[in-house]
Design an enzyme around this catalytic site. Structure first.
Site, PDB file in Angstrom:
ATOM      1  N   GLY A   1     -57.468 100.624   6.042  1.00 26.87           N
ATOM      2  CA  GLY A   1     -56.245 100.910   5.008  1.00 26.87           C
ATOM      3  C   GLY A   1     -54.936 100.780   5.730  1.00 26.87           C
ATOM      4  O   GLY A   1     -54.856 100.830   6.845  1.00 26.87           O
TER       5      GLY A   1
ATOM      6  N   PHE B   1     -47.383 105.200   8.219  1.00 25.78           N
ATOM      7  CA  PHE B   1     -46.641 104.504   9.177  1.00 25.78           C
ATOM      8  C   PHE B   1     -47.054 103.242   9.761  1.00 25.78           C
ATOM      9  O   PHE B   1     -46.468 102.602  10.605  1.00 25.78           O
ATOM     10  CB  PHE B   1     -46.392 105.554  10.326  1.00 25.78           C
ATOM     11  CG  PHE B   1     -45.955 106.803  10.096  1.00 25.78           C
ATOM     12  CD1 PHE B   1     -44.753 107.078   9.479  1.00 25.78           C
ATOM     13  CD2 PHE B   1     -46.574 107.887  10.400  1.00 25.78           C
ATOM     14  CE1 PHE B   1     -44.255 108.326   9.073  1.00 25.78           C
ATOM     15  CE2 PHE B   1     -46.288 109.260  10.099  1.00 25.78           C
ATOM     16  CZ  PHE B   1     -45.188 109.481   9.537  1.00 25.78           C
TER      17      PHE B   1
ATOM     18  N   ARG C   1     -51.043 100.480   9.932  1.00 22.00           N
ATOM     19  CA  ARG C   1     -52.430 100.374   9.584  1.00 22.00           C
ATOM     20  C   ARG C   1     -53.238 101.394  10.286  1.00 22.00           C
ATOM     21  O   ARG C   1     -53.140 101.623  11.215  1.00 22.00           O
ATOM     22  CB  ARG C   1     -52.882  98.933  10.015  1.00 22.00           C
ATOM     23  CG  ARG C   1     -51.978  97.726   8.988  1.00 22.00           C
ATOM     24  CD  ARG C   1     -52.364  96.505   8.874  1.00 22.00           C
ATOM     25  NE  ARG C   1     -51.773  95.639   7.987  1.00 22.00           N
ATOM     26  CZ  ARG C   1     -51.416  94.614   8.003  1.00 22.00           C
ATOM     27  NH1 ARG C   1     -51.666  93.978   9.176  1.00 22.00           N
ATOM     28  NH2 ARG C   1     -50.893  94.011   7.167  1.00 22.00           N
TER      29      ARG C   1
ATOM     30  N   LYS D   1     -54.874 105.204  13.563  1.00 19.98           N
ATOM     31  CA  LYS D   1     -53.613 104.890  13.101  1.00 19.98           C
ATOM     32  C   LYS D   1     -52.833 104.170  14.190  1.00 19.98           C
ATOM     33  O   LYS D   1     -52.604 104.392  15.179  1.00 19.98           O
ATOM     34  CB  LYS D   1     -52.814 106.298  12.876  1.00 19.98           C
ATOM     35  CG  LYS D   1     -53.405 106.958  11.524  1.00 19.98           C
ATOM     36  CD  LYS D   1     -52.238 107.823  11.294  1.00 19.98           C
ATOM     37  CE  LYS D   1     -52.717 108.802  10.135  1.00 19.98           C
ATOM     38  NZ  LYS D   1     -51.841 109.910   9.449  1.00 19.98           N
TER      39      LYS D   1
ATOM     40  N   ASP E   1     -49.504 118.378   1.519  1.00 13.82           N
ATOM     41  CA  ASP E   1     -50.068 117.333   1.064  1.00 13.82           C
ATOM     42  C   ASP E   1     -51.598 117.083   0.698  1.00 13.82           C
ATOM     43  O   ASP E   1     -52.128 116.232   1.220  1.00 13.82           O
ATOM     44  CB  ASP E   1     -49.510 115.872   1.818  1.00 13.82           C
ATOM     45  CG  ASP E   1     -49.519 114.620   0.986  1.00 13.82           C
ATOM     46  OD1 ASP E   1     -49.329 114.881  -0.195  1.00 13.82           O
ATOM     47  OD2 ASP E   1     -49.397 113.635   1.600  1.00 13.82           O
TER      48      ASP E   1
HETATM   49  N1  9ZP Z   1     -61.716 101.124   3.314  1.00 14.92           N
HETATM   50  C1  9ZP Z   1     -61.521  99.858   2.586  1.00 14.92           C
HETATM   51  C2  9ZP Z   1     -60.284  99.332   1.888  1.00 14.92           C
HETATM   52  C3  9ZP Z   1     -61.071  98.660   3.122  1.00 14.92           C
HETATM   53  C4  9ZP Z   1     -62.611 101.463   3.804  1.00 14.92           C
HETATM   54  O1  9ZP Z   1     -63.879 100.962   3.419  1.00 14.92           O
HETATM   55  C5  9ZP Z   1     -62.733 102.723   4.365  1.00 14.92           C
HETATM   56  C6  9ZP Z   1     -63.884 103.032   5.427  1.00 14.92           C
HETATM   57  C7  9ZP Z   1     -63.749 104.108   6.434  1.00 14.92           C
HETATM   58  O2  9ZP Z   1     -64.906 104.453   7.134  1.00 14.92           O
HETATM   59  C8  9ZP Z   1     -65.835 103.744   6.743  1.00 14.92           C
HETATM   60  C9  9ZP Z   1     -62.552 105.114   6.249  1.00 14.92           C
HETATM   61  C10 9ZP Z   1     -61.416 104.670   5.586  1.00 14.92           C
HETATM   62  C11 9ZP Z   1     -61.524 103.548   4.816  1.00 14.92           C
HETATM   63  N2  9ZP Z   1     -62.651 106.080   7.237  1.00 14.92           N
HETATM   64  C12 9ZP Z   1     -61.576 106.969   7.648  1.00 14.92           C
HETATM   65  N3  9ZP Z   1     -60.616 106.701   7.054  1.00 14.92           N
HETATM   66  C13 9ZP Z   1     -59.722 107.775   7.532  1.00 14.92           C
HETATM   67  C14 9ZP Z   1     -59.932 108.501   8.302  1.00 14.92           C
HETATM   68  C15 9ZP Z   1     -60.985 108.857   9.019  1.00 14.92           C
HETATM   69  N4  9ZP Z   1     -62.206 107.905   8.392  1.00 14.92           N
HETATM   70  N5  9ZP Z   1     -58.826 109.571   8.674  1.00 14.92           N
HETATM   71  C16 9ZP Z   1     -59.030 110.468   9.646  1.00 14.92           C
HETATM   72  N6  9ZP Z   1     -57.726 111.155   9.751  1.00 14.92           N
HETATM   73  N7  9ZP Z   1     -56.953 110.638   8.513  1.00 14.92           N
HETATM   74  C17 9ZP Z   1     -57.688 109.693   7.942  1.00 14.92           C
HETATM   75  C18 9ZP Z   1     -57.144 108.394   7.701  1.00 14.92           C
HETATM   76  C19 9ZP Z   1     -56.481 107.627   8.698  1.00 14.92           C
HETATM   77  C20 9ZP Z   1     -57.084 107.167  10.002  1.00 14.92           C
HETATM   78  N8  9ZP Z   1     -58.406 107.503   7.246  1.00 14.92           N
HETATM   79  C21 9ZP Z   1     -58.084 106.533   6.040  1.00 14.92           C
HETATM   80  C22 9ZP Z   1     -56.839 106.749   5.058  1.00 14.92           C
HETATM   81  C23 9ZP Z   1     -56.371 105.325   4.690  1.00 14.92           C
HETATM   82  C24 9ZP Z   1     -57.083 104.264   5.451  1.00 14.92           C
HETATM   83  C25 9ZP Z   1     -57.763 105.254   6.699  1.00 14.92           C
END
Ligand code: 9ZP
Length: 329
Positions: A31, A35, A37, A53, A147
């Site tokens: 996603g 800042f 992708r 990130k 947040d």
């Molecule tokens: N997203 C669909 C839109 C395509 C997903 O399927 C998806 C799948 C994930 O794991 C299988 C996932 C996020 C989206 N996992 C994940 N996202 C995180 C994250 C950890 N795991 N984080 C750890 N710290 N912050 C968060 C953050 C940034 C890396 N995210 C998501 C927030 C938005 C995108 C990633």
């Protein structure tokens, strides 16, 4: 270097941390972050998976962004708690900066809520206990998150919740917990719906403002909608200041009472997180030890409480003379 359709440079399929010599394979796009992708990244040598990130260097050049990313990195890398997303490391190459974060395969509570509509009270106790545990740790370190929202409550493969996105988190002046915030915000930050009245009035975001956001999150998972909604921002802010929100009939008396306490307009009147755990909503109801992964998609059946399950256990005890816990030995 590949160029994306918007002209932004994409990271390659393989990414190397020159300093450590580690090689990472870029997986799917998870996603968009504030800042840049977010991608799934696999450390080739170990097979360890991270949520990364990926921030284009060009973005870092923009005013203030570089400092914000650096502050997030510095504040986050010191934190170690079961219910706070781990920042495993960071590195940079010619085109990007990479933050390696704990991978949470079941995405976030926002996604679970979208699939489920709303959650049951035992589930809400299960998730909130973990969120409160992580948040007490943060507050104990003198950090306010600022947040808190459902998309920042990430869920792991084992259905553990982790508080994520410390991009707006701030270290308070070194005073005791509950002390008043040292600095006043220059601009409103955070998600509009979860902003506490004192934050709207620019009196600063302290520990009680995080407690307010926990109240908003609790309301949202129990009802399926945020407590404060309005077509226009002014209407939204009026509702927030008056703490006026609808109360659906299905909410239990304990849930209503706790929500009302968390959403007290006066920050000093909100309970501490310790008090929240002692509230009847937590002490009088059943909290599951674990949640099955299918709870991401449908209402879970709690083994052991289910009448059919109890009946079968009772029958098994009679038929095979299965001793109960107390009669063993
Ligand atoms: N997203 C669909 C839109 C395509 C997903 O399927 C998806 C799948 C994930 O794991 C299988 C996932 C996020 C989206 N996992 C994940 N996202 C995180 C994250 C950890 N795991 N984080 C750890 N710290 N912050 C968060 C953050 C940034 C890396 N995210 C998501 C927030 C938005 C995108 C990633």
């Amino acid at each position: 270097m590949v160029r994306g359709h918007a002209g932004a440079e994409l990271p390659g399929w393989y990414i190397e941390d020159r300093e450590s010599g580690m090689l990472y394979k870029r997986g799917r796009l998870l996603g968009e972050g504030t800042f840049g992708r977010c991608y799934q990244l696999t450390e080739v040598a170990s097979g360890r998976v991270y949520a990364a990130k990926v921030i284009p260097r060009a973005r870092l050049a923009a005013v203030g962004i570089g400092e914000r990313v650096e502050r997030e990195q510095e504040l986050h890398s010191r934190l170690r708690h079961r219910h706070i997303v781990r920042l495993h490391g960071h590195f940079a190459d010619r085109s990007h900066v990479y933050l390696l974060l704990e991978y949470c395969s079941r995405r976030s509570l926002a996604d679970i809520l979208r699939a489920r509509g709303r959650l049951t009270e035992p589930e809400v106790r299960y998730y909130l206990r973990q969120i409160i545990s992580g948040l007490r740790y943060l507050h104990g370190q003198g950090i306010v998150h600022r947040d808190l929202k459902l998309s920042n409550f990430l869920v792991t493969e084992k259905m553990q919740v982790k508080i994520g996105d410390l991009g707006l988190a701030r270290q308070e002046a070194p005073a005791g917990p509950g002390a008043h915030p040292a600095r006043l915000p220059r601009a409103l930050c955070g998600t509009p719906g979860y902003l506490a009245p004192e934050v709207l009035d620019r009196k600063g975001h302290g520990v009680p403002s995080d407690v307010w956001a926990v109240g908003c999150a609790m309301y949202a998972v129990l009802t399926g909608s945020p407590p404060f909604e309005a077509a226009q921002r002014q209407g939204l802010y009026r509702r927030i200041r008056a703490a006026r929100y609808p109360l659906p009939p299905h909410l239990s008396p304990h849930a209503r009472d706790l929500i009302a306490r968390l959403l007290a307009p006066e920050p000093a009147e909100r309970p501490s997180l310790r008090d929240v755990l002692d509230h009847g909503f937590f002490t009088q109801g059943f909290t599951p030890e674990t949640l099955p992964p299918r709870a991401c998609r449908s209402v879970p059946v709690f083994m052991g409480l289910d009448p059919l399950c109890r009946l079968l256990r009772g029958a098994a005890a009679v038929l095979v003379r299965w001793p109960c816990q107390e009669c063993r030995d």
